[in-house]
Design a protein around this motif. Structure first.
Motif, PDB file in Angstrom:
ATOM      1  N   ASN A  29       0.817  -1.219   0.000  1.00 39.52           N
ATOM      2  CA  ASN A  29       0.000   0.000   0.000  1.00 39.52           C
ATOM      3  C   ASN A  29       0.848   1.265   0.000  1.00 39.52           C
ATOM      4  N   ALA A  30       2.102   1.121  -0.423  1.00 38.82           N
ATOM      5  CA  ALA A  30       3.032   2.247  -0.382  1.00 38.82           C
ATOM      6  C   ALA A  30       2.855   3.162  -1.586  1.00 38.82           C
ATOM      7  N   ASN A  31       3.341   4.379  -1.431  1.00 39.62           N
ATOM      8  CA  ASN A  31       3.423   5.301  -2.561  1.00 39.62           C
ATOM      9  C   ASN A  31       4.539   4.813  -3.480  1.00 39.62           C
ATOM     10  N   TYR A  32       4.227   4.650  -4.760  1.00 33.77           N
ATOM     11  CA  TYR A  32       5.189   4.072  -5.709  1.00 33.77           C
ATOM     12  C   TYR A  32       5.621   5.134  -6.713  1.00 33.77           C
ATOM     13  N   VAL A  33       6.936   5.334  -6.830  1.00 29.90           N
ATOM     14  CA  VAL A  33       7.490   6.324  -7.759  1.00 29.90           C
ATOM     15  C   VAL A  33       8.547   5.645  -8.609  1.00 29.90           C
ATOM     16  N   ALA A  34       8.469   5.814  -9.934  1.00 22.51           N
ATOM     17  CA  ALA A  34       9.439   5.185 -10.830  1.00 22.51           C
ATOM     18  C   ALA A  34      10.102   6.226 -11.716  1.00 22.51           C
ATOM     19  N   PHE A  35      11.402   6.057 -11.947  1.00 19.98           N
ATOM     20  CA  PHE A  35      12.174   6.951 -12.805  1.00 19.98           C
ATOM     21  C   PHE A  35      12.960   6.132 -13.823  1.00 19.98           C
ATOM     22  N   PHE A  36      13.301   6.764 -14.942  1.00 21.11           N
ATOM     23  CA  PHE A  36      14.338   6.264 -15.832  1.00 21.11           C
ATOM     24  C   PHE A  36      15.581   7.091 -15.543  1.00 21.11           C
ATOM     25  N   ALA A  37      16.708   6.407 -15.301  1.00 20.67           N
ATOM     26  CA  ALA A  37      17.919   7.090 -14.852  1.00 20.67           C
ATOM     27  C   ALA A  37      18.430   8.110 -15.861  1.00 20.67           C
ATOM     28  N   ASP A  38      18.197   7.865 -17.139  1.00 18.33           N
ATOM     29  CA  ASP A  38      18.696   8.811 -18.140  1.00 18.33           C
ATOM     30  C   ASP A  38      17.889  10.101 -18.190  1.00 18.33           C
ATOM     31  N   GLU A  39      16.794  10.166 -17.422  1.00 15.40           N
ATOM     32  CA  GLU A  39      15.944  11.355 -17.414  1.00 15.40           C
ATOM     33  C   GLU A  39      16.063  12.160 -16.118  1.00 15.40           C
ATOM     34  N   ILE A  40      16.863  11.666 -15.171  1.00 16.34           N
ATOM     35  CA  ILE A  40      16.968  12.340 -13.878  1.00 16.34           C
ATOM     36  C   ILE A  40      18.432  12.488 -13.469  1.00 16.34           C
ATOM     37  N   ILE A  62      10.758   3.712  -4.234  1.00 16.23           N
ATOM     38  CA  ILE A  62      11.313   4.478  -5.343  1.00 16.23           C
ATOM     39  C   ILE A  62      12.114   3.534  -6.229  1.00 16.23           C
ATOM     40  N   VAL A  63      11.771   3.450  -7.494  1.00 12.99           N
ATOM     41  CA  VAL A  63      12.449   2.550  -8.432  1.00 12.99           C
ATOM     42  C   VAL A  63      13.123   3.371  -9.526  1.00 12.99           C
ATOM     43  N   ILE A  64      14.407   3.089  -9.758  1.00  7.53           N
ATOM     44  CA  ILE A  64      15.163   3.755 -10.828  1.00  7.53           C
ATOM     45  C   ILE A  64      15.561   2.699 -11.840  1.00  7.53           C
ATOM     46  N   ARG A  65      14.977   2.743 -13.020  1.00  8.42           N
ATOM     47  CA  ARG A  65      15.274   1.778 -14.060  1.00  8.42           C
ATOM     48  C   ARG A  65      16.448   2.248 -14.920  1.00  8.42           C
ATOM     49  N   HIS A  66      17.133   1.283 -15.538  1.00 10.21           N
ATOM     50  CA  HIS A  66      18.345   1.571 -16.313  1.00 10.21           C
ATOM     51  C   HIS A  66      19.324   2.386 -15.456  1.00 10.21           C
ATOM     52  N   ALA A  67      19.529   1.886 -14.243  1.00  6.10           N
ATOM     53  CA  ALA A  67      20.281   2.628 -13.233  1.00  6.10           C
ATOM     54  C   ALA A  67      21.728   2.888 -13.620  1.00  6.10           C
ATOM     55  N   GLN A  68      22.262   2.155 -14.577  1.00  5.68           N
ATOM     56  CA  GLN A  68      23.640   2.389 -15.002  1.00  5.68           C
ATOM     57  C   GLN A  68      23.791   3.745 -15.696  1.00  5.68           C
ATOM     58  N   GLU A  69      22.670   4.365 -16.080  1.00  6.53           N
ATOM     59  CA  GLU A  69      22.707   5.659 -16.747  1.00  6.53           C
ATOM     60  C   GLU A  69      22.745   6.829 -15.764  1.00  6.53           C
ATOM     61  N   LEU A  70      22.620   6.535 -14.479  1.00  9.91           N
ATOM     62  CA  LEU A  70      22.623   7.610 -13.481  1.00  9.91           C
ATOM     63  C   LEU A  70      24.044   8.143 -13.308  1.00  9.91           C
ATOM     64  N   LYS A  71      24.231   9.410 -13.604  1.00 10.60           N
ATOM     65  CA  LYS A  71      25.559  10.018 -13.561  1.00 10.60           C
ATOM     66  C   LYS A  71      25.991  10.353 -12.132  1.00 10.60           C
ATOM     67  N   ASP A  72      27.307  10.475 -11.955  1.00  9.47           N
ATOM     68  CA  ASP A  72      27.852  10.791 -10.631  1.00  9.47           C
ATOM     69  C   ASP A  72      27.675  12.256 -10.248  1.00  9.47           C
ATOM     70  N   GLN A  73      27.395  13.101 -11.216  1.00 11.16           N
ATOM     71  CA  GLN A  73      27.284  14.533 -10.946  1.00 11.16           C
ATOM     72  C   GLN A  73      26.259  14.827  -9.851  1.00 11.16           C
ATOM     73  N   ASN A  74      26.686  15.616  -8.868  1.00 13.10           N
ATOM     74  CA  ASN A  74      25.850  16.010  -7.720  1.00 13.10           C
ATOM     75  C   ASN A  74      25.467  14.843  -6.815  1.00 13.10           C
ATOM     76  N   MET A  75      26.169  13.731  -6.906  1.00 16.83           N
ATOM     77  CA  MET A  75      25.910  12.627  -5.987  1.00 16.83           C
ATOM     78  C   MET A  75      26.281  13.070  -4.576  1.00 16.83           C
ATOM     79  N   PRO A  76      25.399  12.895  -3.594  1.00 18.02           N
ATOM     80  CA  PRO A  76      25.685  13.353  -2.222  1.00 18.02           C
ATOM     81  C   PRO A  76      26.982  12.771  -1.678  1.00 18.02           C
ATOM     82  N   LYS A  77      27.748  13.569  -0.977  1.00 17.06           N
ATOM     83  CA  LYS A  77      29.032  13.119  -0.441  1.00 17.06           C
ATOM     84  C   LYS A  77      28.856  12.088   0.665  1.00 17.06           C
ATOM     85  N   LYS A  78      27.770  12.186   1.404  1.00 15.85           N
ATOM     86  CA  LYS A  78      27.520  11.246   2.498  1.00 15.85           C
ATOM     87  C   LYS A  78      26.361  10.315   2.138  1.00 15.85           C
TER      88      LYS A  78
END
Length: 328
Positions: free
Chosen positions: A43-54, A74-90
């Motif tokens: 019954n959770a809130n479901y959110v899906a992304f494509f990594a190349d769009e976020i 939260i689901v991120i599909r094609h996760a290998q496309e997620l870039k390192d830019q602005n990745m949180p340090k912690k």
């Protein structure tokens, strides 16, 4: 962690706040996601992304603040496309602090291994799940379990027959198991003779794909695409199959609104009665507005195929996901 260890952890209700799914078996990956939903996030809130769009900027709000609306997945599909830019340090601390939120990164292709994604090192061991192709013994175990889940027993000869014929088509194999169980009805035992009466030829890939589109079952549609891809079918051909199916639904829908009966539609469009019946059933799952929006989306994808260098597989998978949910 492999497929079996993941299933055991779900059964024991030992959940990770963040997962990274990798490997070749997309069907098993999607199945695992569905099992996670049912066990922990029904019954959770479901959110899906494509990594190349976020970017990470889109994910940080989910990491930093707990949801006020209860559990969320939260689901991120094609996760290998997620870039390192602005990745949180912690990032590791943010992952550890997740309470009612679960993040699932899905990188589902042979070359998309965890080592290629820098954020993988921050994911706990219990969240790293690899869906490799089953070895022969593991596949036979999986087949036996699927029949048991449906209250059926199957002899070893039948298990062997299925394993050697569908080793590289596990999504289609699941479809065949459904058909076999429907065929035997209330009988508990499945034999090799049942299989010989039910199982189809290589054309089952096309049937599976088209049937899944009609039923709006994107999980099985993905499996159909995988099978077509493995058979060397060109992306443009797959796209044309989808366009033809949606155009046919639009035509049948228009004729129904004009008062045509199923027999009249069959004659006018030159379709088999079974096709008309399945299409009319499918129209209960789509509105006319949805069909038109999907059709125009397909035309745009067709244009992208011909005029851009975008990944054709990702383009068609986005359309299938659109088919699998209410169009927004």
């Amino acid at each position: 962690m492999n497929y079996w260890e993941f299933k055991h952890s779900i059964k024991e209700k030992k959940f990770s706040p963040v997962y990274l799914f990798t490997g070749e078996e997309k069907f098993l990956m999607e199945e695992a996601l569905e099992e996670l939903k049912k066990a922990r996030f029904k019954n959770a809130n479901y959110v899906a992304f494509f990594a190349d769009e976020i970017s990470w900027d889109n994910l940080v709000p989910y990491l930093e603040s707990p949801s006020l609306l209860g559990d969320q997945l939260i689901v991120i599909r094609h996760a290998q496309e997620l870039k390192d830019q602005n990745m949180p340090k912690k990032l590791d601390l943010l992952f550890k602090r997740l309470t009612n939120t679960c993040i699932v990164f899905m990188a589902n292709a042979e070359e998309e291994k965890a080592k290629r994604m820098s954020y993988a090192k921050y994911i706990p061991p219990e969240g790293l799940v690899e869906f490799t192709k089953f070895r022969a013994d593991a596949l036979r175990r999986w087949i036996k379990e699927k029949f048991q889940e449906k209250g059926k027993s199957i002899d070893e000869e039948s298990i062997y027959f299925l394993s050697i014929n569908y080793a590289d088509k596990i999504g289609i194999l699941m479809q065949e198991i459904e058909k076999i169980c429907a065929f035997v009805g209330e009988r508990n035992e499945v034999t090799i003779e049942d299989l010989k009466k039910v199982l189809a030829t290589q054309e089952v890939a096309f049937y599976t794909f088209l049937d899944a589109l009609l039923r709006r079952d994107f999980l099985i549609a993905f499996s159909g695409i995988d099978a077509l891809w493995s058979e060397g079918v060109y992306p443009q051909v797959i796209l044309e199959i989808v366009i033809k199916q949606i155009r046919q639904l639009l035509r049948i829908n228009a004729l129904l609104k004009d008062g045509y009966s199923s027999d009249e539609i069959k004659e006018k469009l030159g379709l088999h009665p079974f096709v008309v019946k399945k299409s009319i059933e499918a129209l209960t799952k789509y509105t006319a507005a949805e069909l038109m929006e999907i059709y125009f989306l397909l035309r745009q994808v067709d244009m992208d195929y011909k005029t851009t260098s975008k990944d054709q597989r990702i383009l068609i998978e986005k359309v299938i996901l659109k088919l699998g949910r209410k169009v927004s």
